[in-house]
Design a protein around this motif. Structure first.
Motif, PDB file in Angstrom:
ATOM      1  N   GLN A   1       0.702  -1.373   0.135  1.00 12.23           N
ATOM      2  CA  GLN A   1       0.126  -0.183  -0.195  1.00 12.23           C
ATOM      3  C   GLN A   1       0.894   1.567  -0.014  1.00 12.23           C
ATOM      4  OE1 GLN A   1      -2.460   0.265   3.448  1.00 12.23           O
ATOM      5  NE2 GLN A   1      -3.461   1.279   2.352  1.00 12.23           N
ATOM      6  N   ALA A   2       2.173   1.559   0.799  1.00  8.02           N
ATOM      7  CA  ALA A   2       2.524   2.242   0.458  1.00  8.02           C
ATOM      8  C   ALA A   2       2.823   2.520  -0.394  1.00  8.02           C
ATOM      9  CB  ALA A   2       3.958   2.170   2.001  1.00  8.02           C
ATOM     10  N   ALA A   3       4.076   1.505  -1.173  1.00  8.58           N
ATOM     11  CA  ALA A   3       4.335   1.611  -2.814  1.00  8.58           C
ATOM     12  C   ALA A   3       3.807   2.404  -3.296  1.00  8.58           C
ATOM     13  CB  ALA A   3       5.286   0.487  -3.138  1.00  8.58           C
ATOM     14  N   ALA A   4       2.271   1.987  -3.462  1.00  7.22           N
ATOM     15  CA  ALA A   4       1.151   2.694  -4.718  1.00  7.22           C
ATOM     16  C   ALA A   4       1.102   4.352  -4.057  1.00  7.22           C
ATOM     17  CB  ALA A   4       0.123   2.102  -4.474  1.00  7.22           C
ATOM     18  N   ILE A   5       0.966   4.537  -2.829  1.00  7.67           N
ATOM     19  CA  ILE A   5       0.724   5.603  -2.759  1.00  7.67           C
ATOM     20  C   ILE A   5       2.144   6.125  -3.074  1.00  7.67           C
ATOM     21  CG2 ILE A   5       0.568   7.248  -0.359  1.00  7.67           C
ATOM     22  CD1 ILE A   5      -1.136   5.180   1.216  1.00  7.67           C
ATOM     23  N   GLN A   6       2.707   6.084  -2.806  1.00  5.48           N
ATOM     24  CA  GLN A   6       4.169   7.126  -2.824  1.00  5.48           C
ATOM     25  C   GLN A   6       4.419   6.781  -4.565  1.00  5.48           C
ATOM     26  OE1 GLN A   6       8.369   4.787  -2.442  1.00  5.48           O
ATOM     27  NE2 GLN A   6       9.323   6.243  -2.288  1.00  5.48           N
ATOM     28  N   LEU A   7       3.863   6.168  -5.409  1.00  3.79           N
ATOM     29  CA  LEU A   7       3.711   6.023  -6.669  1.00  3.79           C
ATOM     30  C   LEU A   7       2.769   6.945  -6.925  1.00  3.79           C
ATOM     31  CD1 LEU A   7       5.057   5.055  -9.486  1.00  3.79           C
ATOM     32  CD2 LEU A   7       3.704   3.674  -9.466  1.00  3.79           C
ATOM     33  N   LEU A   8       1.922   6.785  -6.731  1.00  2.00           N
ATOM     34  CA  LEU A   8       0.826   7.761  -6.931  1.00  2.00           C
ATOM     35  C   LEU A   8       1.184   9.639  -6.546  1.00  2.00           C
ATOM     36  CD1 LEU A   8      -2.273   5.852  -6.109  1.00  2.00           C
ATOM     37  CD2 LEU A   8      -1.890   6.599  -8.806  1.00  2.00           C
TER      38      LEU A   8
END
Length: 140
Positions: A77-84
């Motif tokens: 989840q943290a990886a997706a939020i960071q990418l977005l």
């Protein structure tokens, strides 16, 4: 005050007279407005497509991190939020959901595309990705 009203009435009367004539002027206006609407509709479609692609890329990133050996759903989840966050303006109000079981990972990204045409009913950009969890298997 009455002078202003008379000016507006005169302007409206001239516009009505111009529209009632059969010289093609009204058709040109309709053509221009229709073309502008179709152009904005095309831009809106492109913006939605971009938001949908951003959701797909973020889901793939979250899946790659969450499926890793001994990883957690929170890491994905943290990886997706960071990418977005690194792609501002592509997906508004993203919701990232990562579910990890012993054998599979499911990632769902949902968000809204930016509205080019105000009040338009734009479907949310959503992408779901499911796949196996990376496991360590001892050599035979």
């Amino acid at each position: 005050m009455t002078m202003r009203i008379r000016q507006q009435q005169g302007w409206l009367a001239r516009l009505r007279a111009k529209l009632s004539r059969e010289d093609g002027w009204a058709g040109t206006v309709v053509l221009i407005i229709g073309t502008m609407f179709l152009l904005l509709l095309g831009v809106q479609g492109f913006v939605w497509w971009t938001a949908s692609n951003a959701a797909q890329i973020a889901a793939q990133s979250a899946y790659t991190v969450a499926r890793s050996y001994e990883s957690t759903p929170e890491a994905g989840q943290a990886a997706a939020i960071q990418l977005l966050e690194s792609m501002p303006g592509t997906l508004r109000d993203p919701v990232v959901t990562v579910n990890r079981t012993a054998e599979s990972v499911t990632v769902t990204i949902t968000g809204q595309a930016t509205e080019v045409i105000p009040g338009g009913l734009i479907p949310p950009a959503t992408y779901t990705l499911t796949g196996p969890v990376e496991r360590w298997v001892p050599a035979p």
